[in-house]
Enzyme design. Structure first.
Site, short mmCIF file in Angstrom:
data_model
loop_
_atom_site.label_atom_id
_atom_site.label_comp_id
_atom_site.label_asym_id
_atom_site.label_seq_id
_atom_site.Cartn_x
_atom_site.Cartn_y
_atom_site.Cartn_z
N ARG A 89 0.83 -1.20 0.00
CA ARG A 89 0.00 0.00 0.00
C ARG A 89 0.87 1.26 0.00
O ARG A 89 1.98 1.24 0.52
CB ARG A 89 -0.96 0.01 1.19
CG ARG A 89 -0.36 -0.28 2.55
CD ARG A 89 -1.41 -1.04 3.40
NE ARG A 89 -1.05 -1.10 4.81
CZ ARG A 89 -0.22 -2.01 5.33
NH1 ARG A 89 0.38 -2.87 4.55
NH2 ARG A 89 0.00 -2.02 6.62
N LYS A 117 3.79 1.91 11.73
CA LYS A 117 2.91 1.88 12.90
C LYS A 117 3.09 0.58 13.68
O LYS A 117 3.10 -0.49 13.10
CB LYS A 117 1.45 1.98 12.45
CG LYS A 117 1.12 3.27 11.72
CD LYS A 117 -0.32 3.23 11.24
CE LYS A 117 -0.68 4.44 10.41
NZ LYS A 117 -0.02 4.46 9.09
N ASP A 165 3.40 5.57 15.62
CA ASP A 165 4.02 5.63 14.29
C ASP A 165 5.48 5.95 14.56
O ASP A 165 5.81 7.04 15.03
CB ASP A 165 3.34 6.71 13.44
CG ASP A 165 3.23 6.28 11.99
OD1 ASP A 165 4.04 5.43 11.56
OD2 ASP A 165 2.36 6.81 11.27
C1 LIG Z 1 -0.63 4.63 8.03
C2 LIG Z 1 0.00 4.40 6.76
C3 LIG Z 1 -0.49 3.44 5.88
C4 LIG Z 1 -1.71 2.59 6.18
O1 LIG Z 1 -1.53 1.79 7.29
P1 LIG Z 1 -2.67 0.77 7.74
O2 LIG Z 1 -2.13 0.14 8.96
O3 LIG Z 1 -2.85 -0.20 6.59
O4 LIG Z 1 -3.91 1.57 7.97
C5 LIG Z 1 0.18 3.27 4.70
N1 LIG Z 1 1.28 3.98 4.39
C6 LIG Z 1 1.78 4.90 5.22
C7 LIG Z 1 3.01 5.63 4.84
C8 LIG Z 1 1.15 5.16 6.44
O5 LIG Z 1 1.65 6.10 7.26
#
Ligand SMILES: *Cc1c(COP(=O)(O)O)cnc(C)c1O
Ligand code: SF4
Length: 404
Positions: free
Chosen positions: A127, A346, A339
């Protein structure tokens, strides 16, 4: 005009809207364009609503040069002027504390800058996070991305490059569109971004991160919802930090999004003096469930320069979570995460319920929400098999018969 305190006491009977914006017609008030264009963006404007001490003006000017001010009339109407520690004011009014601890914290603790594509962070395997605007409906004093809100900072949004990057990385199945606040973009501009991301075949879900349902709920109108629902599966993460933000207006904004088939999850920030006590936190998560918004994350406040006065200890966060888990609906309990500074991502830091686990002995010691201690055993390492019926007393089942 700066009101004196006696006058304010008399007015506290009235709603914030009557107090601050008497005579604004219903039609204007409910129109997000009116709300957006009448935002409080200077100290002079602010001083016409709430008392601003003369001697603090130069310091506050300095604060808003570092981090701009923006408060919607709607959000201002949630203020309680009789409370000097009002949690709504604390999230939105510039404070001298933002100048303290200039050497504590970083501008970009999460290391979001410096990626090959400006505005795109690819931290997790499947992602990516896209920052597509640096405009917000309201500028939260605790914002993690305070750096992009410095007066005069210019941000290049390279949409072509972002789209190219995602298209070239088939492992990306989840695209998070953030900012700034993406829902401040004109609808056609936001649609362009959504359509281009949606056109990439390997992108499964799109998420939008927005505080608009909380700070400018009027923006969630039929036109916006009709556009958004063309790009499913689409999820929206919102940010409510205090139960007083769960108003009728916010509820109806959330309702419209939910009716457009968009699941809503909340990402709160744990903020000193705003929501760091259990009564407030419980009222917040219950208020969210009543709006059908699922508490998703509770973020430990990041060590951002200018936000030190909002930070709590980790122990306080763990204690709050321990007072939710088991004590109230599991649906209302967010995952408490840090974070990691340095771009580590995270990490959940909830209370520990497993006190001890001996993997070799297959034995765990756990405590429940009341603190009572229990044992749990793993399955036997060499469990009886139905292929070996002799081991199961009273069972004479044979291997499946060959009926041929
Ligand atoms: C928070 C975040 C996400 C998404 O994290 P999830 O735990 O899937 O909600 C993706 N990329 C970055 C850079 C983030 O800070
Ligand atoms: S809406 Fe989000 S990005 Fe904008 S100021 Fe608030 S926390 Fe920061």
């Amino acid at each position: 005009m700066v009101r004196d305190s006696d006058e304010r006491n008399d007015e506290s009977q009235l709603s914030g809207r009557d107090t601050f914006f008497p005579g604004v017609a219903e039609e204007e008030w409910n129109d997000w364009r009116w709300q957006y264009h009448n935002r409080i963006t200077s100290l002079q404007q602010l001083a016409s609503f709430v008392p601003v001490q003369e001697e603090c003006l130069p310091a506050l000017q300095q604060v808003i040069r570092n981090f701009r001010i923006g408060i919607t009339p709607y959000y201002l109407s949630l203020f309680d002027p009789s409370n000097p520690h009002d949690p709504i004011a604390r999230q939105s009014l510039p404070a001298i504390e933002e100048l303290l601890h200039q050497n504590t914290g970083e501008d970009d603790p999460l290391r979001e800058e410096g990626s090959p594509v400006p505005g795109l962070t690819h931290r997790y395997p499947d992602r990516v996070l896209l920052v597509i605007t640096d405009t917000c409906a309201m500028y939260c004093r605790h914002c993690t991305r305070k750096r992009i809100m410095t007066e005069g900072a210019v941000r290049r949004i390279e949409l072509d490059q972002m789209i190219g990057y995602i298209a070239a990385h088939p492992e990306i199945r989840d695209v998070i569109i953030s900012g700034g606040d993406p829902l401040t973009l004109p609808t056609p501009r936001l649609e362009e971004v959504l359509a281009r991301v949606r056109a990439i075949p390997h992108v499964e879900i799109i998420r939008i991160g927005s505080r608009v349902p909380c700070v400018l709920p009027q923006r969630i109108d039929a036109e916006l919802c009709a556009m958004l629902e063309k790009y499913h599966p689409l999820w929206i993460n919102v940010q409510f930090n205090h139960p007083r933000e769960c108003t009728d207006e916010a509820r109806s904004a959330c309702n419209m999004l939910l009716r457009a088939g968009i699941p809503l999850n909340n990402q709160s920030v744990l903020l000193r003096g705003v929501n760091d006590d259990i009564e407030t936190m419980r009222a917040l998560v219950h208020g969210l469930l009543r709006m059908r918004v699922r508490p998703y994350y509770l973020f430990q406040c990041d060590p951002v320069r200018g936000s030190e006065h909002f930070r709590t200890t980790i122990a306080q966060g763990i204690s709050l979570l321990g007072q939710l888990r088991g004590h109230t609906s599991g649906l209302s309990v967010p995952t408490y995460v840090i974070d990691l500074p340095g771009g580590g991502g995270k990490v959940p830091v909830g209370p520990m319920f497993m006190m001890h686990y001996d993997e070799r002995a297959g034995r765990a010691t756990l405590r429940n929400f009341q603190g009572r201690v229990f044992e749990y055993l793993d399955p036997e390492r060499d469990p009886p098999s139905v292929a070996d019926p002799g081991r199961i007393a009273g069972c004479d089942r044979q291997q499946p018969r060959d009926n041929g």
